[in-house]
Scaffold this active site. Structure first.
Site, PDB file in Angstrom:
ATOM      1  N   ARG A 288      52.721  57.784  77.118  1.00 42.74           N
ATOM      2  CA  ARG A 288      51.446  57.388  76.531  1.00 42.74           C
ATOM      3  C   ARG A 288      51.636  56.059  75.824  1.00 42.74           C
ATOM      4  O   ARG A 288      52.748  55.628  75.568  1.00 42.74           O
ATOM      5  CB  ARG A 288      50.960  58.434  75.535  1.00 42.74           C
TER       6      ARG A 288
ATOM      7  N   PRO B 109      39.900  65.056  72.625  1.00 41.67           N
ATOM      8  CA  PRO B 109      39.467  65.292  71.251  1.00 41.67           C
ATOM      9  C   PRO B 109      40.666  65.584  70.345  1.00 41.67           C
ATOM     10  O   PRO B 109      41.561  66.328  70.718  1.00 41.67           O
ATOM     11  CB  PRO B 109      38.562  66.519  71.358  1.00 41.67           C
ATOM     12  N   GLU B 110      40.659  64.981  69.188  1.00 43.54           N
ATOM     13  CA  GLU B 110      41.704  65.278  68.206  1.00 43.54           C
ATOM     14  C   GLU B 110      41.111  66.143  67.097  1.00 43.54           C
ATOM     15  O   GLU B 110      39.940  66.506  67.133  1.00 43.54           O
ATOM     16  CB  GLU B 110      42.287  63.969  67.662  1.00 43.54           C
TER      17      GLU B 110
ATOM     18  N   LYS C 103      44.081  71.476  67.070  1.00 46.14           N
ATOM     19  CA  LYS C 103      43.062  71.119  68.045  1.00 46.14           C
ATOM     20  C   LYS C 103      42.549  72.343  68.799  1.00 46.14           C
ATOM     21  O   LYS C 103      41.815  72.210  69.765  1.00 46.14           O
ATOM     22  CB  LYS C 103      43.643  70.084  69.027  1.00 46.14           C
TER      23      LYS C 103
ATOM     24  N   HIS D  40      27.441  69.326  85.266  1.00 44.93           N
ATOM     25  CA  HIS D  40      28.793  69.742  84.880  1.00 44.93           C
ATOM     26  C   HIS D  40      28.795  70.944  83.922  1.00 44.93           C
ATOM     27  O   HIS D  40      29.744  71.153  83.191  1.00 44.93           O
ATOM     28  CB  HIS D  40      29.582  68.589  84.261  1.00 44.93           C
TER      29      HIS D  40
ATOM     30  N   ARG E 164      65.598  67.100  62.767  1.00 41.37           N
ATOM     31  CA  ARG E 164      65.234  66.833  64.155  1.00 41.37           C
ATOM     32  C   ARG E 164      66.035  65.662  64.726  1.00 41.37           C
ATOM     33  O   ARG E 164      66.101  64.600  64.119  1.00 41.37           O
ATOM     34  CB  ARG E 164      63.745  66.499  64.270  1.00 41.37           C
TER      35      ARG E 164
ATOM     36  N   ARG F 200      35.474  66.757  83.672  1.00 40.73           N
ATOM     37  CA  ARG F 200      36.786  66.651  84.329  1.00 40.73           C
ATOM     38  C   ARG F 200      37.470  68.003  84.498  1.00 40.73           C
ATOM     39  O   ARG F 200      38.560  68.083  85.050  1.00 40.73           O
ATOM     40  CB  ARG F 200      37.667  65.681  83.545  1.00 40.73           C
TER      41      ARG F 200
END
Ligand code: ZN
Length: 309
Positions: free
Chosen positions: A283, A2-3, A61, A110, A173, A130
């Protein structure tokens, strides 16, 4: 995973269904759901019993229920907070869902946690196939943020968010700009999906070094990230059906209209080139080869795949 928009939908569901109610009992099952709460599930249940959920809050999040002994609204009227709140942090992990269900129904597949309320009404259940998610208790700092996530930076929707300060920090950065966007201590709430979308909108390849981009470009990327998440929220349902409510946005609330993420092989909506997929920070990253040219030197940290300069 989830974002921010999905987590915000969950937060709204909690605000609608759980805030203002007193916890009568919390039950945890299985060894993993309370593993982030070191004193264990029995201690966690003890801390929750009898507390009133006074708010459902989110930063990036991260999601939590604010807990107090009383629902007295003295603090919301601008008065000094009578007592520091505590928090039940809910980590959704990969697949965690919060369900508002009829009271005393049979366990759901679950199901790892169940909160019952003193009013005898609906229950809140935590379901996680999960089991990467879980729940933990935290003190809340004077800034209203749980102390266990005090290192997490404000997200772009918070009043505390200072875009120009984030730009200044990005500008020095040494890392790739996408890596910096994903750094939750710099700005929170931007995950893989929305980082790719923001970079596509800005026409910047994620492996460009942050310090090589101009401040206006960095500001533009951040603005795009906020806009694309805001658009996702507008599409996400904010109404919840009565008894059996999935307050996790994962299951189809979001008909994401994405331009880059997951669009490998499709035409770029801007120029018609074929969207590519590359590996970055273990990713998948999606970008347009024409709108988002790769940096000449492969200096982007986290790069795991060779390619032309
Ligand atoms: Zn393009």
């Amino acid at each position: 995973v989830p974002e921010l928009p999905e987590v915000e939908v969950v937060r709204r569901g909690l605000a609608e269904h759980v805030v203002g109610r007193r916890v009568e009992m919390a039950e945890f099952s299985g060894p993993r759901v309370a593993r982030r709460h070191l004193p264990g599930p029995v201690d966690l249940a003890d801390r929750l019993r009898g507390r009133v959920v006074t708010a459902a809050r989110r930063r990036g999040k991260y999601l939590w229920l604010e807990l107090r002994d009383q629902a007295e609204p003295a603090w919301s009227a601008g008065a000094a907070d009578p007592a520091p709140a505590e928090a039940l942090l809910v980590h959704l992990g990969m697949s965690g869902q919060l369900l508002v269900t009829a009271p005393d129904g049979p366990p759901i597949r679950h199901e790892h946690a169940r909160l019952s309320f003193a009013d005898g009404g609906t229950q809140l259940r935590f379901v996680d196939q999960r089991t990467f998610g879980g729940m933990a208790w935290s003190e809340v700092g004077p800034d209203g943020i749980p102390t266990t996530i005090a290192h997490i930076a404000p997200d772009p929707f918070e009043p505390a968010y200072d875009a120009s300060s984030v730009v200044r920090r990005l500008k020095v950065r040494e890392s790739a700009v996408k890596r910096a966007l994903l750094d939750q201590t710099l700005v929170s709430g931007i995950g893989n999906i929305y980082a790719d979308e923001a970079l596509w909108r800005a026409g910047v390849h994620g492996e460009r070094l942050a310090r090589t981009l101009t401040k206006p470009t960095l500001a533009r990327i951040l603005d795009h990230a906020r806009e694309v998440m805001s658009a996702a929220l507008d599409q996400g349902g904010t109404s919840f059906d009565a008894l059996y409510v999935n307050v996790n946005g994962q299951s189809g609330y979001f008909d994401r209209s994405l331009n880059a993420y997951g669009q490998e092989g499709r035409e770029c909506a801007r120029c018609g080139a074929t969207i590519r997929r590359e590996q970055f920070m273990n990713r998948s990253s999606f970008s347009c080869p024409r709108c988002q040219p790769r940096p000449r030197s492969a200096a982007g940290s986290g790069r795991t795949q060779g390619g032309r300069g």
